[in-house]
Design a protein around this motif. Structure first.
Motif, PDB file in Angstrom:
ATOM      1  N   LEU A  91       0.827  -1.208   0.000  1.00 33.17           N
ATOM      2  CA  LEU A  91       0.000   0.000   0.000  1.00 33.17           C
ATOM      3  C   LEU A  91       0.858   1.253   0.000  1.00 33.17           C
ATOM      4  N   LYS A  92       0.259   2.333  -0.458  1.00 36.35           N
ATOM      5  CA  LYS A  92       0.853   3.657  -0.330  1.00 36.35           C
ATOM      6  C   LYS A  92      -0.197   4.558   0.303  1.00 36.35           C
ATOM      7  N   THR A  93       0.246   5.510   1.083  1.00 38.07           N
ATOM      8  CA  THR A  93      -0.651   6.455   1.731  1.00 38.07           C
ATOM      9  C   THR A  93      -0.534   7.792   1.008  1.00 38.07           C
ATOM     10  N   VAL A  94      -1.681   8.332   0.606  1.00 38.48           N
ATOM     11  CA  VAL A  94      -1.706   9.607  -0.131  1.00 38.48           C
ATOM     12  C   VAL A  94      -2.726  10.545   0.518  1.00 38.48           C
ATOM     13  N   ALA A  95      -2.604  11.818   0.182  1.00 44.99           N
ATOM     14  CA  ALA A  95      -3.575  12.803   0.663  1.00 44.99           C
ATOM     15  C   ALA A  95      -4.954  12.478   0.096  1.00 44.99           C
ATOM     16  N   LYS A  96      -5.964  12.588   0.930  1.00 48.15           N
ATOM     17  CA  LYS A  96      -7.330  12.300   0.499  1.00 48.15           C
ATOM     18  C   LYS A  96      -7.821  13.420  -0.412  1.00 48.15           C
ATOM     19  N   PRO A  97      -8.218  13.062  -1.653  1.00 45.63           N
ATOM     20  CA  PRO A  97      -8.717  14.094  -2.570  1.00 45.63           C
ATOM     21  C   PRO A  97      -9.944  14.800  -1.976  1.00 45.63           C
ATOM     22  N   GLY A  98      -9.887  16.104  -1.917  1.00 45.49           N
ATOM     23  CA  GLY A  98     -11.009  16.870  -1.376  1.00 45.49           C
ATOM     24  C   GLY A  98     -11.128  16.792   0.134  1.00 45.49           C
ATOM     25  N   GLY A  99     -10.179  16.120   0.777  1.00 45.93           N
ATOM     26  CA  GLY A  99     -10.238  15.970   2.225  1.00 45.93           C
ATOM     27  C   GLY A  99      -9.623  17.149   2.945  1.00 45.93           C
ATOM     28  N   GLU A 119      -6.953  19.045   5.458  1.00 45.53           N
ATOM     29  CA  GLU A 119      -5.496  18.985   5.525  1.00 45.53           C
ATOM     30  C   GLU A 119      -5.073  17.886   6.501  1.00 45.53           C
ATOM     31  N   GLY A 120      -4.175  17.052   6.046  1.00 39.25           N
ATOM     32  CA  GLY A 120      -3.689  15.956   6.873  1.00 39.25           C
ATOM     33  C   GLY A 120      -4.471  14.663   6.729  1.00 39.25           C
ATOM     34  N   GLU A 121      -5.629  14.694   6.054  1.00 39.86           N
ATOM     35  CA  GLU A 121      -6.406  13.468   5.840  1.00 39.86           C
ATOM     36  C   GLU A 121      -5.742  12.636   4.755  1.00 39.86           C
ATOM     37  N   THR A 122      -5.621  11.356   5.013  1.00 40.58           N
ATOM     38  CA  THR A 122      -4.985  10.461   4.048  1.00 40.58           C
ATOM     39  C   THR A 122      -5.855   9.242   3.778  1.00 40.58           C
ATOM     40  N   ILE A 123      -5.552   8.576   2.680  1.00 39.70           N
ATOM     41  CA  ILE A 123      -6.178   7.293   2.351  1.00 39.70           C
ATOM     42  C   ILE A 123      -5.084   6.336   1.905  1.00 39.70           C
ATOM     43  N   ASP A 124      -5.374   5.049   2.013  1.00 42.30           N
ATOM     44  CA  ASP A 124      -4.457   4.027   1.542  1.00 42.30           C
ATOM     45  C   ASP A 124      -4.887   3.560   0.164  1.00 42.30           C
ATOM     46  N   LEU A 125      -3.911   3.341  -0.717  1.00 39.05           N
ATOM     47  CA  LEU A 125      -4.155   2.829  -2.062  1.00 39.05           C
ATOM     48  C   LEU A 125      -3.177   1.702  -2.350  1.00 39.05           C
ATOM     49  N   VAL A 126      -3.594   0.751  -3.171  1.00 40.70           N
ATOM     50  CA  VAL A 126      -2.701  -0.311  -3.619  1.00 40.70           C
ATOM     51  C   VAL A 126      -1.682   0.311  -4.571  1.00 40.70           C
ATOM     52  N   ARG A 127      -0.410   0.011  -4.368  1.00 38.60           N
ATOM     53  CA  ARG A 127       0.651   0.619  -5.192  1.00 38.60           C
ATOM     54  C   ARG A 127       0.499   0.282  -6.672  1.00 38.60           C
ATOM     55  N   ASN A 128       0.268  -0.973  -6.993  1.00 33.72           N
ATOM     56  CA  ASN A 128       0.177  -1.391  -8.388  1.00 33.72           C
ATOM     57  C   ASN A 128      -1.235  -1.918  -8.651  1.00 33.72           C
ATOM     58  N   MET A 129      -2.162  -0.992  -8.889  1.00 33.72           N
ATOM     59  CA  MET A 129      -3.570  -1.368  -9.066  1.00 33.72           C
ATOM     60  C   MET A 129      -3.779  -2.178 -10.341  1.00 33.72           C
ATOM     61  N   LYS A 130      -2.974  -1.928 -11.364  1.00 37.56           N
ATOM     62  CA  LYS A 130      -3.102  -2.701 -12.608  1.00 37.56           C
ATOM     63  C   LYS A 130      -2.828  -4.181 -12.326  1.00 37.56           C
ATOM     64  N   LYS A 131      -1.758  -4.471 -11.599  1.00 35.11           N
ATOM     65  CA  LYS A 131      -1.418  -5.857 -11.262  1.00 35.11           C
ATOM     66  C   LYS A 131      -2.470  -6.433 -10.319  1.00 35.11           C
ATOM     67  N   PHE A 132      -2.964  -5.608  -9.384  1.00 37.74           N
ATOM     68  CA  PHE A 132      -4.009  -6.063  -8.467  1.00 37.74           C
ATOM     69  C   PHE A 132      -5.227  -6.553  -9.236  1.00 37.74           C
ATOM     70  N   LYS A 133      -5.657  -5.773 -10.229  1.00 37.73           N
ATOM     71  CA  LYS A 133      -6.842  -6.149 -11.006  1.00 37.73           C
ATOM     72  C   LYS A 133      -6.628  -7.445 -11.769  1.00 37.73           C
ATOM     73  N   GLU A 134      -5.414  -7.681 -12.274  1.00 34.70           N
ATOM     74  CA  GLU A 134      -5.103  -8.944 -12.949  1.00 34.70           C
ATOM     75  C   GLU A 134      -5.233 -10.113 -11.977  1.00 34.70           C
ATOM     76  N   ILE A 135      -4.652  -9.954 -10.800  1.00 30.39           N
ATOM     77  CA  ILE A 135      -4.679 -11.015  -9.792  1.00 30.39           C
ATOM     78  C   ILE A 135      -6.098 -11.263  -9.306  1.00 30.39           C
ATOM     79  N   LYS A 136      -6.841 -10.184  -9.084  1.00 33.33           N
ATOM     80  CA  LYS A 136      -8.198 -10.289  -8.532  1.00 33.33           C
ATOM     81  C   LYS A 136      -9.102 -11.167  -9.394  1.00 33.33           C
ATOM     82  N   GLN A 137      -8.909 -11.140 -10.699  1.00 32.88           N
ATOM     83  CA  GLN A 137      -9.751 -11.934 -11.599  1.00 32.88           C
ATOM     84  C   GLN A 137      -9.629 -13.430 -11.334  1.00 32.88           C
TER      85      GLN A 137
END
Length: 98
Positions: free
Chosen positions: A13-21, A23-41
């Protein structure tokens, strides 16, 4: 797939600033979402997974508009159980936190 293989493939995971959030609010995202989607199938079971693997899987599924249920029995599983749409705490041998 094992949890270690999964987390290595998607980069964790990577932690990034929450869009529209605020100041200081963050969200977690999968680093390689393209690979995640391949695996998820094809992923049916995530074996020998750590609490971090579970949390990464929950995050990725929810970010790709999916619904996810998680099982856990320990304190370390609490973040994934809480984030999941449905959390199943294993009560007989599990901790009160789960």
């Amino acid at each position: 797939m094992t949890g270690k293989e999964f987390n290595t493939a998607v980069g964790g995971l990577k932690t990034v600033a929450k869009p529209g959030g605020k100041e200081g609010e963050t969200i977690d995202l999968v680093r390689n979402m393209k690979k995640f989607k391949e695996i998820k199938q094809h992923l049916r079971v995530l074996a020998r997974s750590s609490p971090e693997d579970k949390y990464t899987l929950v995050t990725g599924i929810q970010d790709s508009q999916g619904v996810v249920a998680v099982t856990g029995d320990g304190t370390n599983d609490a973040p994934a159980l809480t984030k999941a749409d449905v959390g199943f705490a294993m009560g007989i041998a599990g901790t009160d936190v789960a």
